[in-house]
Design an enzyme around this catalytic site. Structure first.
Site: not given
Lengths: 524, 258
Positions: A491, B130-133
């Site tokens: 990522d 981050n987006m995902k957390g």
């Protein structure tokens, strides 16, 4: 399946054409990179060449001589010829000791007059002979290491890998001895935080570090000698490992080989993704450093475990496999045989989910089955660790069990205090106790167990391999530079011209002279 | 002053109230044996324990012994008299928080985050931003009301301060993981000095986070809040939105306790 070391692991059906296709794609990916690598050198490669020619010392203010020389060459735009060329040139100017070589190289004009043809050929011959002699010295040291390893033998696999990291090499020695006595097979001395971003290798024995101990040649020597001594007392050889990553991959690989280390962390992409080192720099440096480890018979450990500490371990499982194929191919291109390619992975799926063991089993067995000869390194959980040391200990034991059943080769033992501090003596002891129990208790179970055809484990492994293939197809299409730019691994996205150390990448000039690389690559 | 407050004395709990049972483990640099056992017992007694039981004594290495002990302590504390600074936020759901922030402010809240100094451990800042957390809790990048930018690890204090100025940041998250020799404290303080040099300290909500950080430490170091282990991205998001609205004089009435 029977592993080359005689251990049995549960059979896992892997579609042979899929695995073969993955390898073919990885080979294509690395081939493209190699055409860049073969046309360039780096400041760190050239410093390694000079180290191989005997420049181990540091000058005033602790700056290594190799940095003084290489920086001088780079400033003048002369590095493209190779540092070995200018070393020979300094000799022909009458330099008769290392300091005179340094003086002459740092005093070079911007545009030195070319040598007559016969002179140039003699220069090359002279330096080649020195490189060969020095390589012979290195080979004898490696043979000494291997002789002791064979004489004493090693403990059963998986080899138990423990970390010491006090910041002070002398305290590290004390901790390493204690760990070896309690059963450790491999000692890793964690480096001081951010050493990977230093564009030089610190000099001498060190007693101050942050989060770890500086990797220096002298520290390597101190620790290896202490472990030789301890190994003889135990009647069991204890390996030593360090980190050939960051901006000085080649130099660390060389210093470590010289000081008879057994193993090195060395990943083709780790520095790019996790230390934001420029990709061109890392890809050149990884190749050269791997050439050295191949010569010195040093096992490398790759760092795929890191992908799943950033990305979700379950969703990103296929990126680990894809990267292992890429790392394997780069390693083959550097002349490493499978038995030295310690591909890495880890036990990191969120423990709050259900059926994580089936999925961890699938992953670990898939890696084992795809790379049966590789001394695969299995990392314990870190990401989901908390300060609850009792839960943490139980969690680590699960990783020990999966590692044992699936026949991993090197097992880094989890620390119950992972989330808190660098391991204390008692943390390692408790981990070793549990791991000894697991390895006794589960000794033969790998050969007894069979996973249900079409069951959870088999389906998960097939799914992961299928997705790894898909990713490799994309990477082969885009090229590795672009794929990293798109965040395909861990990522993390990096730009081709971003990151640290790009300034240290230099195009090879016509007539580029690197007799050490020639020797490593088997050219006369 | 609350003179009538009833003390609420507590002691460690084993299996009966106030039995004072504690467990501990440590290593002594001695070889196992009866002297070693007695040494461990006396160490525990000197720590104030009585009824000491050495439950386990094992050789951890040559000249080192690992002990597990149980004992009882008379120590008791009045929990009612303890005051600890805590980050107080009224927690709203993801949609509610976004709606509140956009409605009250009419623009996005700019949040920068980084792991500063030589610290290379981006795990914490990544989990929050981050987006995902993590653990099913979305990271700040996912909040439409926030313009969250994760600058990653090993960001120099000066560079982060300048980035805050250039982006007109409303809030900044500083993550510190490596704590050897208190390097995290020095480094965290040094960042606030950089903000002061640029004259923007007052304009920015500065938040400190990391495994060894708590709110009290963060306040001592001059931050507005500190978040330790177990923090969810939504805790940080709620805190930031609350403080920024408060600063802009746009707090909803019930959330004035930020």
């Amino acid at each position: 399946m029977r592993l080359p070391d005689g251990r049995e692991v549960p059979d896992l059906h892997v579609a042979p054409d899929v695995a073969a296709r993955c390898r073919e794609l990885a080979h294509r990916v690395t081939g493209e990179v190699m055409s860049f690598v073969d046309r360039h050198t780096t400041v760190s490669i050239e410093r390694t060449v000079l180290r191989q020619l005997g420049f181990h010392d540091a000058g005033p203010r602790g700056i290594p001589l190799v940095n003084l020389m290489v920086d001088a060459l780079q400033e003048r735009g002369l590095l493209g010829m190779g540092a070995a060329w200018w070393y020979g040139w300094a000799l022909r100017q009458g330099a008769s000791d290392p300091l005179q070589v340094v003086e002459r190289i740092t005093a070079l004009p911007r545009d030195p007059a070319p040598l007559p043809e016969g002179e140039a050929a003699r220069l090359r011959d002279e330096v080649r002979a020195e490189v060969r002699a020095s390589a012979e010295d290195l080979r004898r040291r490696i043979e000494r290491r291997d002789a002791l390893r064979i004489e004493l033998g090693m403990g059963p696999r998986p080899h138990r890998y423990l970390i010491v990291a006090t910041g002070n090499i002398h305290d590290d020695v004390e901790q390493a001895r204690a760990a070896a006595q309690a059963g450790a097979d491999v000692i890793a001395v964690i480096r001081s935080t951010a050493q990977s971003l230093l564009d030089y290798v610190p000099h001498g024995a060190t007693t101050e570090g942050y989060g770890g101990t500086y990797a220096t040649q002298e520290n390597f020597r101190i620790m290896r000698e202490a472990l030789d001594d301890q190994s003889r007392k135990l009647g069991r050889y204890v390996m030593l490992t360090n980190y050939a990553s960051g901006l000085c991959m080649g130099e660390i690989a060389y210093a470590a080989s010289w000081e008879r280390l057994d193993m090195l962390l060395n990943d083709a992409m780790y520095g790019i993704l996790f230390r934001d080192i420029n990709m061109k720099r890392t890809l050149c440096d990884q190749h050269f450093s791997r050439r050295i480890t191949a010569f010195a018979d040093v096992i490398i450990n790759t760092g795929e475990d890191n992908y799943i500490t950033t990305a979700d371990a379950d969703e990103a499982a296929h990126t680990v496999i894809a990267s292992q194929f890429v790392n394997e191919s780069f390693a083959h291109r550097a002349g490493l045989p499978d038995r030295l390619i310690g591909l890495g992975h880890s036990f990191e799926i969120d423990p709050s989910r259900e059926d994580t063991i089936a999925r961890e089993m699938a992953q670990a067995l898939l890696v084992r089955t795809l790379f049966p000869e590789a001394p695969v390194k299995y990392m314990p959980p870190t990401k989901h660790k908390t300060g609850d040391i009792f839960f943490s200990h139980a969690y680590d034991v699960m990783a020990d069990v999966v590692g044992q059943v699936t026949g991993q080769s090197i097992q880094l033992l989890g620390m119950m205090t992972e989330a808190m501090h660098n391991p204390l003596l008692m943390d390692r002891f408790v981990a070793l106790q549990a791991s000894s129990y697991v390895s006794r208790a589960w000794r033969s179970m790998g050969g007894e167990l069979q996973f249900r055809p079409g069951g959870l484990v088999e389906r998960r492994a097939a799914e992961t391999l299928g997705r790894a293939l898909g990713l490799l197809e994309e990477v082969a299409q885009e090229g590795l530079f672009a794929a990293i730019g798109k965040g395909r691994f861990g990522d993390v996205s990096r730009r081709e011209d971003g990151g640290k150390g790009l300034g240290g990448v230099v195009e090879r000039a016509p007539g580029y002279f690197n007799p050490f690389l020639d020797l490593l690559e088997g050219r006369p | 002053m609350t003179p009538e407050r009833t003390p609420e004395l507590v002691r460690p709990y084993g299996d009966r109230r106030d039995d004072g049972v504690v467990q501990l483990s440590f290593v002594l640099p001695v070889t196992p044996g009866e002297r070693a056992r007695e040494a461990a017992t006396r160490i525990a007694q000197k720590m104030g324990l009585s009824g000491v039981l050495v439950a386990s004594m094992e050789a951890a290495a040559e000249g080192y012994t690992f002990f597990v002990l149980y004992g009882r302590t008379d120590a008791a504390v009045d929990v009612a008299a303890i005051e600890v600074p805590e980050v107080k936020v009224r927690k709203r759901g993801f949609d509610e928080l976004n709606a509140l922030a956009s409605r009250s402010l009419g623009r996005r809240i700019v949040v920068l985050g980084a792991c500063t100094g030589t610290d290379a451990h981006a795990v914490g800042i990544d989990a929050i931003m981050n987006m995902k957390g993590f653990a099913g809790d979305y990271g700040l990048e996912r909040y439409p009301a926030l313009d969250a930018r994760n600058l990653g690890s090993q960001v120099e204090n000066g560079a982060l301060a300048r980035a805050c100025r250039d982006a007109s940041a409303d809030a900044v998250l500083v993550s510190q993981v490596v704590t050897q020799r208190d390097v995290h404290k020095e480094n965290a303080r040094a960042f606030l000095l950089e903000l002061e040099k640029l004259g923007i300290r007052d304009r920015i909500v500065a938040v400190l986070g990391g495994p060894r950080i708590d709110h009290r430490l963060a306040l001592e170091l001059g931050y507005d809040a500190g978040f330790g282990p177990g923090t969810r991205p939504s805790d940080v998001a709620n805190y930031i939105v609350g403080r920024v609205l408060e600063r802009e004089g746009k707090s909803p009435r019930e959330a004035s306790d930020g």
